[in-house]
Every structure is written in structure tokens, then in C-alpha cells.
Motif scaffolding. Structure first.
Motif, PDB file in Angstrom:
ATOM      1  N   GLY A 121       0.790  -1.211   0.000  1.00  0.00           N
ATOM      2  CA  GLY A 121       0.000   0.000   0.000  1.00  0.00           C
ATOM      3  C   GLY A 121       0.827   1.267   0.000  1.00  0.00           C
TER       4      GLY A 121
ATOM      5  N   THR B  14      -9.439  -6.270   6.802  1.00  0.00           N
ATOM      6  CA  THR B  14      -8.554  -5.148   6.471  1.00  0.00           C
ATOM      7  C   THR B  14      -7.083  -5.478   6.650  1.00  0.00           C
ATOM      8  OG1 THR B  14      -8.921  -4.286   8.712  1.00  0.00           O
ATOM      9  CG2 THR B  14     -10.248  -3.319   6.930  1.00  0.00           C
TER      10      THR B  14
ATOM     11  N   LEU C  68     -10.721  -0.783   2.837  1.00  0.00           N
ATOM     12  CA  LEU C  68     -10.221  -0.708   1.463  1.00  0.00           C
ATOM     13  C   LEU C  68     -10.882   0.420   0.680  1.00  0.00           C
ATOM     14  CD1 LEU C  68      -8.325  -1.952  -0.583  1.00  0.00           C
ATOM     15  CD2 LEU C  68     -10.115  -3.605  -1.176  1.00  0.00           C
TER      16      LEU C  68
ATOM     17  N   ARG D 146      -8.848   3.488   0.711  1.00  0.00           N
ATOM     18  CA  ARG D 146      -7.494   3.439   0.134  1.00  0.00           C
ATOM     19  C   ARG D 146      -7.569   2.820  -1.259  1.00  0.00           C
ATOM     20  NH1 ARG D 146      -4.787  -1.703   3.202  1.00  0.00           N
ATOM     21  NH2 ARG D 146      -3.355  -1.387   1.506  1.00  0.00           N
ATOM     22  N   ARG D 147      -8.446   3.419  -2.091  1.00  0.00           N
ATOM     23  CA  ARG D 147      -8.685   2.886  -3.423  1.00  0.00           C
ATOM     24  C   ARG D 147      -7.431   2.940  -4.304  1.00  0.00           C
ATOM     25  NH1 ARG D 147     -14.213   2.164  -4.326  1.00  0.00           N
ATOM     26  NH2 ARG D 147     -15.534   3.197  -2.782  1.00  0.00           N
TER      27      ARG D 147
ATOM     28  N   ASP E 156      -4.704   1.905  -3.614  1.00  0.00           N
ATOM     29  CA  ASP E 156      -3.930   0.682  -3.402  1.00  0.00           C
ATOM     30  C   ASP E 156      -4.541  -0.536  -4.092  1.00  0.00           C
ATOM     31  OD1 ASP E 156      -2.066   1.973  -1.862  1.00  0.00           O
ATOM     32  OD2 ASP E 156      -3.034   1.504   0.045  1.00  0.00           O
ATOM     33  N   ILE E 157      -5.759  -0.397  -4.623  1.00  0.00           N
ATOM     34  CA  ILE E 157      -6.427  -1.556  -5.232  1.00  0.00           C
ATOM     35  C   ILE E 157      -5.631  -2.128  -6.399  1.00  0.00           C
ATOM     36  CG2 ILE E 157      -8.488  -2.289  -6.522  1.00  0.00           C
ATOM     37  CD1 ILE E 157     -10.141  -0.558  -4.631  1.00  0.00           C
TER      38      ILE E 157
ATOM     39  N   LEU F 140      -2.778  -4.232  -5.027  1.00  0.00           N
ATOM     40  CA  LEU F 140      -3.236  -5.488  -4.440  1.00  0.00           C
ATOM     41  C   LEU F 140      -3.690  -6.461  -5.520  1.00  0.00           C
ATOM     42  CD1 LEU F 140      -5.202  -3.817  -1.531  1.00  0.00           C
ATOM     43  CD2 LEU F 140      -3.215  -5.296  -1.236  1.00  0.00           C
TER      44      LEU F 140
ATOM     45  N   TRP G 260     -16.302  -2.681  -1.606  1.00  0.00           N
ATOM     46  CA  TRP G 260     -15.562  -3.723  -0.879  1.00  0.00           C
ATOM     47  C   TRP G 260     -15.940  -3.812   0.592  1.00  0.00           C
ATOM     48  CZ3 TRP G 260     -13.809  -7.064  -4.034  1.00  0.00           C
ATOM     49  CH2 TRP G 260     -13.350  -6.673  -5.298  1.00  0.00           C
TER      50      TRP G 260
ATOM     51  N   ASN H  11     -13.547  -5.917   2.330  1.00  0.00           N
ATOM     52  CA  ASN H  11     -12.182  -5.384   2.309  1.00  0.00           C
ATOM     53  C   ASN H  11     -11.199  -6.269   1.539  1.00  0.00           C
ATOM     54  OD1 ASN H  11     -12.408  -2.839   3.956  1.00  0.00           O
ATOM     55  ND2 ASN H  11     -13.344  -4.299   5.360  1.00  0.00           N
ATOM     56  N   ILE H  12      -9.943  -6.321   1.992  1.00  0.00           N
ATOM     57  CA  ILE H  12      -8.896  -6.989   1.222  1.00  0.00           C
ATOM     58  C   ILE H  12      -9.177  -8.478   1.087  1.00  0.00           C
ATOM     59  CG2 ILE H  12      -6.425  -7.525   1.135  1.00  0.00           C
ATOM     60  CD1 ILE H  12      -5.938  -4.911   2.639  1.00  0.00           C
TER      61      ILE H  12
ATOM     62  N   SER I  51      -9.577   9.168   0.574  1.00  0.00           N
ATOM     63  CA  SER I  51      -8.407   8.282   0.610  1.00  0.00           C
ATOM     64  C   SER I  51      -7.116   9.036   0.346  1.00  0.00           C
ATOM     65  CB  SER I  51      -8.576   7.148  -0.411  1.00  0.00           C
ATOM     66  OG  SER I  51      -8.380   7.619  -1.736  1.00  0.00           O
TER      67      SER I  51
END
Length: 446
Positions: free
Chosen positions: A145, A175, A314, A317-318, A320-321, A324, A355, A358-359, A417
Motif C-alpha cells: 500500500g 482489512t 479498502l 485506500r482505493r 492501493d487496489i 493489491l 468492498w 475489504n482486502i 483516501s
């Protein structure tokens, strides 16, 4: 002169005319192109320069393209290799694909398709570099991230990693709270000692006490022998109590005593055992409200919450998508022996989805897409229904949001974010700064 922002490419071919034609085409596309007439010279150039991709002929005198690939795969495994092959060597190219080569084309190639494939190869190489820059790794504990909030947490983790103070990690389910706990442990002076994780929500309440504190033979029906509890197992290391808010009051009281006295008493025993460990807890509950309701002990809350981290969901913190997604795609493609890509339409949809899981949910979606996909490029058809239908159903209330409402929601989430950084938000959204400012002027976001 070529704009090297498009990428640096090495073209390898023993036929001068083929080398010249392909190099010229790629130069016009904005690539910085280098040439090599054989595998040995190609390898020398890769050792001295940084390339985003290599395009090589399969059949060449001396060392052929496959031997060059073997050398590159050993020394520079992150550089994607695209093969050019005649009909007679297609089988070799397919074998290379199965071993990790990026793609192959039959000579003469369809240059439009080749350019598209090369663009994906360069993007994947750059994404791998970004993954490396956005990866916190502590002895195998990888946290991906570039979100400012996440980076702040990781900096705090680094600052308190060697402390013995208790840590509480708050955040929604999925998360990555356990990853934070593992980063604390494996980055600390305790890393040579056990990391013991207990999921307090998964163990029945009548068994959790024996699980944590251990028991002597005959302590209760079914206790056929002595058992060392998880607290003792964590001696010298870290005890991670996942979802600590699920513990019943009676267990909370005994845990408080263990934390205070640094000793544990097994069920059925009159003796205590001294034990030193660091406690890291996590919860998706609001423990302050639970304290007010009387379901969580106030004195225990202050004992476990000396240092607190709150992991962002998540949806906050888009940016970081994509990081990931590429990491999970690489993992599952390697496991399934596939070479797959997410199309732009799919990636945009993944970045817009809220999401709720989340992750963990994102990882499951990528795994499912890799397992079920039959093509090279995944489309919206490869995604589960909840990801493609959420635009129509909104937040699940049954009301259909308008396009304007969806746009407002997305812009608001991305701005949050980015901590209000409009330039960064515009880049994530795919807008020009001027277009974003116009939208901010046309409708309120609060």
C-alpha cells in the motif's frame, strides 16, 4: 527522440531487416529501443541497462531465444520476455509460456496486437516495481500500500516494534489487522520467539479458557492430559488475540490478571507459571461502547490499549487496489500456471466497488477470476455478480442511484483516501485536474 516514459525495450533478432522494421515501429510508439543481433550481446545489454521488456526471435544461430530466456529468467526474472517464432518453433514458444514467458507471436507478427501486448508487459513490469516500493516486508510479512494512512501506521509500527507495551489494532473485518500484528512481531527483537495467534471469535466460549490458559489432567471432563495454553506458548514472543471483544467477562477477568501479574494458572492447578510476552489484540467492535454497556471490562480495555492502530478499510485506500490486484493476480496465476491480465474496464470496476469485505474479499474475487477465466484478458463476465450489479442496486437499499450520485460517491471516497489531495485524486479517477475542479464546482461533496 523516443519518449522513454513509454518504456525501454530490447529487440533481439539475427535478421537485420526484421530488427530494423520492428525497432522503427516501436520507436514511433514512443519506446526507447535497443537492438541486439544475438543472445550473447542481448544479455550483455540487459546487464548494463535497465529494460522494461525484451522481444526476441526464437531461432537464432549460436544461443537461441530459449537459451536467452533461461538466462534472463535466472538473472532478471522480473523482465517480461515476448517471443517471435516461425511455425516450426511454436511448440518451443508454448513451452516457454508455460515456464513463465510473457507471450509469443508467429512471424510476421500482427503489429497492432504486438504493441498492445508489449504495453501490458511494460505496465506489469512497472507495477511490480511499484509493488516493491509499496511493500512493507518483515521476515515474510508483506503489507502492500501507498495510502498515506497506511504508511503512517507502518511508520508507527516501526517506532514501537521493540516496545513491550500492549497494542490494540482496530479495523473492519478483512482489512489485514493480523498482518499489522505480524509486522510488529517479525520486525522486533522478539522475532526469534513464537508468534501465537488466537481467533477469539472462532473458539466456543466453553473452550476458550482452556485454550488460552491450559489445563491439567482431569481438570474437566475430557481433559485426559496436561495441556500448555496459548499464553505459555507465546513466552518470550507475541500473543495475538484476534477479535478480543468476543471474550466473555469471566475470561476477561482472568486475562487481566495474567497481563498484570505476568503469570498464568492452568485450569485444575494450584500453581502459577511465570510468563513474559507482548500482547497484541485486534477488534472490529467499538470497545468504548462495549465498556459503556458493561460487556467489556474498562480496566482490561486500558491494559490492552496502550498503543492503538486503526487500519483503514479498502474503500478509503482505493489507490492501493491496483497494487493489491496485481499482487494477487501474480500469486494465483503462478499457482494455476496461467498468464492472465485484467482489462481496463475490469480494473475500473474493481476500483469503484465499495468492498464491504475489504482486502479478504478482493483476494477471493481475484482468485475466483483466475480459476474460472478461459481467456488471456479477463472481462466483466469473469467477475461475480455483486461486483457488476452494484451500480444498479446502489448500497443494497433497493433504490437505484443516479449516475450523478455514483460519481459524487466515488469522488468523495477517493478524495478521502487521498486526504483531500485533488491532484492525486484526479490521477486515480482518470480525470484531468480541470475536469475534477469543474465537478467539485458543479455539485457539493458533503
Amino acid at each position: 527522440m523516443a519518449d522513454i516514459s513509454s518504456g525501454r525495450v530490447l529487440v533481439v533478432d539475427d535478421e537485420p531487416n526484421a530488427l530494423k522494421v520492428l525497432s522503427s515501429i516501436l520507436f514511433e510508439e514512443g519506446y526507447a529501443v535497443s537492438q541486439a543481433p544475438n543472445a550473447s550481446e542481448a544479455l550483455d545489454k540487459v546487464r548494463s541497462q535497465d529494460f522494461d521488456a525484451v522481444i526476441t526471435d526464437m531461432k537464432m544461430p549460436g544461443r537461441d531465444g530459449m537459451q536467452l530466456y533461461d538466462d534472463l529468467n535466472t538473472q532478471f526474472p522480473d523482465i517480461p520476455v515476448i517471443f517471435l517464432t516461425a511455425y516450426g518453433t511454436v511448440e518451443s514458444a508454448v513451452r516457454a509460456m508455460n515456464r513463465g514467458a510473457f507471450y509469443y507471436f508467429i512471424k510476421p507478427p500482427d503489429y497492432m496486437s504486438l504493441k498492445g501486448t508489449l504495453a501490458r508487459a511494460v505496465e506489469e513490469r512497472r507495477m511490480k516495481r511499484t509493488l516493491g516500493e509499496g511493500r512493507c516486508s518483515e521476515n515474510g510479512c508483506k503489507i502492500l500500500g501507498n495510502n498515506p494512512g497506511l504508511k503512517k501506521i507502518l511508520a508507527q509500527v516501526h517506532a514501537v516494534r521493540d516496545s513491550s507495551s500492549s497494542v490494540l489494532v482496530r479495523g473492519e473485518t478483512g482489512t489485514g489487522k493480523e498482518l499489522i500484528a505480524r509486522a510488529l512481531h517479525y520486525g522486533s527483537i522478539r522475532q526469534g520467539h513464537p508468534f501465537v495467534a488466537v481467533n477469539c471469535a472462532a473458539i466456543p466460549s466453553e473452550l476458550i479458557e482452556a485454550e488460552l490458559f491450559g489445563h491439567e489432567k482431569g481438570a474437566f471432563t475430557g481433559a485426559v492430559g496436561r495441556r500448555v495454553g496459548r499464553v505459555e506458548q507465546a513466552a518470550g514472543g507475541t500473543l495475538f488475540l484476534d477479535e478480543i471483544g468476543e471474550l466473555k467477562p469471566a475470561v476477561q477477568a482472568k486475562l487481566l490478571r495474567v497481563i498484570q501479574e505476568k503469570e498464568v494458572q492452568r485450569l485444575g492447578s494450584n500453581h502459577t507459571v511465570a510468563v513474559e510476552f507482548r500482547l497484541v489484540s485486534s477488534t472490529n467492535r467499538n470497545l468504548v461502547k462495549d465498556v459503556a454497556k458493561g460487556t467489556f471490562r474498562e480496566d482490561l480495555y486500558y491494559r490492552i490499549n496502550v498503543v492503538e492502530f486503526e487500519v483503514p478499510p479498502l474503500r478509503e485506500r482505493r489507490e492501493d487496489i491496483p497494487l493489491l490486484v496485481h499482487a494477487f493476480l501474480e500469486e494465483f496465476c503462478a499457482r494455476e500456471h496461467k498468464v492472465l491480465f485484467f482489462g481496463d474496464e475490469v480494473m475500473n470496476q474493481l476500483c469503484r466497488f465499495p468492498w464491504p469485505g475489504n482486502i479478504r474479499q478482493l483476494r477471493n474475487v481475484v482468485e475466483r477470476a483466475v480459476v474460472l477465466s478461459r481467456g488471456k484478458t479477463m472481462t466483466l463476465r469473469d467477475l461475480p455478480g455483486e461486483l457488476t450489479d452494484f451500480d444498479r442496486h446502489g448500497s443494497g437499499t433497493g433504490e437505484q442511484p443516479t449516475l450523478k450520485e455514483l460519481e459524487v460517491r466515488t469522488i468523495r471516497d477517493v478524495l478521502r483516501s487521498c486526504d483531500g489531495n485533488k491532484s492525486q485524486a484526479a490521477k486515480i479517477l482518470g480525470f484531468s485536474r480541470k475536469a475534477l475542479y469543474k465537478r467539485l464546482k458543479d455539485f457539493p461533496l458533503h
